[in-house]
Design a protein around this motif. Structure first.
Motif, PDB file in Angstrom:
ATOM      1  N   TYR A  97       0.831  -1.206   0.000  1.00 48.43           N
ATOM      2  CA  TYR A  97       0.000   0.000   0.000  1.00 48.43           C
ATOM      3  C   TYR A  97       0.866   1.255   0.000  1.00 48.43           C
ATOM      4  O   TYR A  97       0.538   2.245  -0.652  1.00 48.43           O
ATOM      5  N   GLN A  98       1.976   1.218   0.720  1.00 48.96           N
ATOM      6  CA  GLN A  98       2.876   2.365   0.693  1.00 48.96           C
ATOM      7  C   GLN A  98       3.466   2.522  -0.708  1.00 48.96           C
ATOM      8  O   GLN A  98       3.569   3.641  -1.229  1.00 48.96           O
ATOM      9  N   TYR A  99       3.834   1.406  -1.332  1.00 48.42           N
ATOM     10  CA  TYR A  99       4.341   1.439  -2.703  1.00 48.42           C
ATOM     11  C   TYR A  99       3.276   2.013  -3.635  1.00 48.42           C
ATOM     12  O   TYR A  99       3.587   2.838  -4.512  1.00 48.42           O
ATOM     13  N   ALA A 100       2.043   1.596  -3.472  1.00 42.68           N
ATOM     14  CA  ALA A 100       0.959   2.082  -4.328  1.00 42.68           C
ATOM     15  C   ALA A 100       0.771   3.590  -4.174  1.00 42.68           C
ATOM     16  O   ALA A 100       0.612   4.320  -5.166  1.00 42.68           O
ATOM     17  N   MET A 101       0.784   4.065  -2.941  1.00 44.85           N
ATOM     18  CA  MET A 101       0.624   5.513  -2.716  1.00 44.85           C
ATOM     19  C   MET A 101       1.797   6.291  -3.303  1.00 44.85           C
ATOM     20  O   MET A 101       1.614   7.376  -3.852  1.00 44.85           O
ATOM     21  N   ASP A 102       2.994   5.726  -3.213  1.00 42.42           N
ATOM     22  CA  ASP A 102       4.188   6.407  -3.727  1.00 42.42           C
ATOM     23  C   ASP A 102       4.260   6.398  -5.251  1.00 42.42           C
ATOM     24  O   ASP A 102       5.018   7.184  -5.841  1.00 42.42           O
ATOM     25  N   ASN A 103       3.489   5.513  -5.883  1.00 39.55           N
ATOM     26  CA  ASN A 103       3.606   5.331  -7.331  1.00 39.55           C
ATOM     27  C   ASN A 103       2.307   5.612  -8.084  1.00 39.55           C
ATOM     28  O   ASN A 103       2.107   5.099  -9.189  1.00 39.55           O
ATOM     29  N   GLY A 104       1.468   6.438  -7.517  1.00 39.87           N
ATOM     30  CA  GLY A 104       0.331   6.963  -8.254  1.00 39.87           C
ATOM     31  C   GLY A 104      -0.857   6.045  -8.412  1.00 39.87           C
ATOM     32  O   GLY A 104      -1.712   6.283  -9.279  1.00 39.87           O
ATOM     33  N   TYR A 105      -0.964   5.007  -7.612  1.00 45.11           N
ATOM     34  CA  TYR A 105      -2.157   4.159  -7.667  1.00 45.11           C
ATOM     35  C   TYR A 105      -3.324   4.877  -6.996  1.00 45.11           C
ATOM     36  O   TYR A 105      -3.147   5.625  -6.036  1.00 45.11           O
ATOM     37  N   ARG A 106      -4.513   4.604  -7.489  1.00 50.52           N
ATOM     38  CA  ARG A 106      -5.729   5.228  -6.956  1.00 50.52           C
ATOM     39  C   ARG A 106      -6.495   4.185  -6.139  1.00 50.52           C
ATOM     40  O   ARG A 106      -6.566   3.017  -6.515  1.00 50.52           O
ATOM     41  N   PHE A 107      -7.083   4.644  -5.038  1.00 50.47           N
ATOM     42  CA  PHE A 107      -7.660   3.745  -4.054  1.00 50.47           C
ATOM     43  C   PHE A 107      -9.181   3.663  -4.136  1.00 50.47           C
ATOM     44  O   PHE A 107      -9.862   4.569  -4.577  1.00 50.47           O
ATOM     45  N   TYR A 108      -9.666   2.584  -3.694  1.00 52.82           N
ATOM     46  CA  TYR A 108     -11.033   2.203  -3.375  1.00 52.82           C
ATOM     47  C   TYR A 108     -11.935   2.033  -4.591  1.00 52.82           C
ATOM     48  O   TYR A 108     -11.464   1.644  -5.651  1.00 52.82           O
TER      49      TYR A 108
END
Length: 350
Positions: A325-336
Motif C-alpha cells: 500500500y505504501q508502494y501504491a501511494m508512492d507510485n500513483g495508484y488510486r484507491f477504493y
C-alpha cells in the motif's frame, strides 16, 4: 489482534473519484515476492491457462432514499433484505440518518403511495423498515425515487452525476439486491474478456448481495470484538461442481474481489472442496485464517482500519500488504471503489 495494526495514513487525494477510462487501463499491482506494475489489460499474461476467474454477479439497486417522518427529514440506505411481513410487504434493514428521530411504528413517507413503517431499531442507526409494497413491486419505486448508494468517500451527492448509475455497476450485474458494488469487477471490458478467453482463462459467477456494512469502520480496539453484518449469497450446484473440477485438475481459483472470496470461503469444506450455498454469511477473515478455496485474489485498494484491509492482510500477509500500500501511494495508484487493482499471491504459496 489490535485494530491499530491495520491503520495507515491515506491521503484523501489518492481516493479515486472517477473510474479509469477505458476501464481496462486501470493500474494493476502484482503483489508477490516482489511488486510489479501493470495495467488490467495485462491480466491475461499474469495468469495461466486453466485458471478460473470467479465474479460476483450481484446488481446494485438505488438503495438511498430521502423521506419524512411528519415534517422531519429522514435519509435511509437499505442494506439487507429480510423475509416479507405477514401482509406480504418488503422488509429491509437500513441505516437511517438521523435515526434518533425514529421510533417503532413511525411511518416514513418517501412519495405518494410509497411509505414504510419502522418495525425495529438497533444501536448504530440501524432501523428495520416494513414497506407497504411487496418485494417484487418495491424495485420500480427504488428506480424512480432512490439514488445509487455511492460510498461516503465519493465527494459528490448521490444522483448528481448521471454517469454513476452506469459506472458503479459491473458488466456481470444480473441479480438485484446489492447496495454496494463488487468493485474489483468494474475493470472488465469486452477486449479484456476476449483476451482472457483466448488465453484459456475460464470464468463463472456467483452471487453475494453486498451490504452497506462494508463501509462501516472497525471501531473496537481488538478486531476479535468486531461484529460483521450478514449478507445473502448463492452458489449454484453447477458452479460448485465447476470450481471443484478446476481445483482437482490443478487449475487455480482466482476470486475477483473480496465479496467473491468471502462467499467461496463461506461455502468451503475442511477438505478444500466447495459446496453449493444459499443463505447468509457473516464471515470475517483476518490474519490467521486458513484459506481453502481461493488461490489468487484480484481486489482494489482498501481503506485503513477496514475489514477489507484485514482480509487482504490475511491473504497476502500484513507486512507485505502494508509495504504494498505504501508502494501504491508512492507510485500513483488510486484507491477504493473507482480506483486501481491489485493481484495478490497467497502468503503460504510464496
Amino acid at each position: 489482534m489490535k485494530t491499530d495494526l491495520f491503520d495507515f495514513d491515506l491521503p484523501r487525494e489518492v481516493i479515486a473519484q472517477r473510474p479509469a477510462d477505458p476501464r481496462d487501463m486501470a493500474k494493476l499491482l502484482s503483489v508477490g515476492a516482489a511488486f510489479e506494475d501493470h495495467h488490467m489489460i495485462n491480466l491475461p499474461d499474469l495468469v495461466q491457462p486453466g485458471d478460473l476467474l470467479v465474479f460476483n454477479d450481484t446488481k446494485v439497486i438505488p438503495a438511498r432514499l430521502k423521506g419524512k417522518r411528519g415534517e422531519a427529514g429522514i435519509e435511509v440506505t437499505l442494506h439487507k433484505q429480510e423475509p416479507p411481513s405477514e401482509k406480504g410487504g418488503a422488509r429491509w434493514w437500513t441505516f437511517a440518518k438521523p435515526a434518533k428521530k425514529l421510533r417503532p411504528d413511525d411511518v416514513v413517507r418517501f412519495a405518494d403511495g410509497f411509505s414504510a413503517t419502522v418495525e425495529n431499531k438497533l444501536d448504530g442507526g440501524e432501523v428495520l423498515l416494513s414497506f407497504d409494497l411487496p418485494p417484487e413491486e418495491l424495485y420500480p419505486y427504488l428506480e424512480q425515487y432512490g439514488k445509487m448508494p455511492l460510498p461516503p468517500y465519493i465527494q459528490r451527492e448521490a444522483g448528481s452525476d448521471q454517469h454513476d448509475a452506469e459506472d458503479y455497476q459491473t458488466r456481470f450485474a444480473r441479480h438485484k439486491g446489492a447496495v454496494a458494488a463488487p468493485t474489483a469487477s468494474l475493470h472488465y471490458t469486452d477486449r479484456l474478456m476476449q483476451a482472457l478467453e483466448e488465453r484459456g482463462i475460464e470464468h463463472l459467477t456467483l452471487t453475494l448481495h453486498v451490504g452497506a456494512g462494508t463501509f462501516l469502520p472497525v471501531k473496537v480496539d481488538d478486531i476479535r470484538d468486531h461484529k460483521m453484518h450478514s449478507e445473502i449469497g448463492h452458489i449454484t450446484p453447477e458452479a460448485a461442481e465447476k470450481i471443484n473440477a478446476v481445483k482437482a485438475r490443478g487449475g487455480r481459483i482466482i476470486a475477483v474481489g473480496t465479496t467473491a472470496l468471502r462467499l467461496l470461503e463461506s461455502a468451503s469444506e475442511e477438505d478444500g472442496t466447495l459446496k453449493p450455498f444459499d443463505g447468509e454469511t457473516d464471515i470475517f477473515i483476518s490474519p490467521g485464517y486458513r484459506f481453502r478455496i481461493v488461490d489468487l485474489l484480484l481486489t482494489n485498494f482498501h481503506l485503513p482500519r477496514s475489514t477489507l484491509f484485514m482480509l487482504v492482510s490475511a491473504f497476502a500477509g500484513l507486512d507485505r500488504m502494508r509495504a504494498a500500500y505504501q508502494y501504491a501511494m508512492d507510485n500513483g495508484y488510486r484507491f477504493y471503489s473507482y480506483g486501481d487493482c491489485s493481484l495478490l499471491q497467497r502468503e503460504d504459496r510464496l
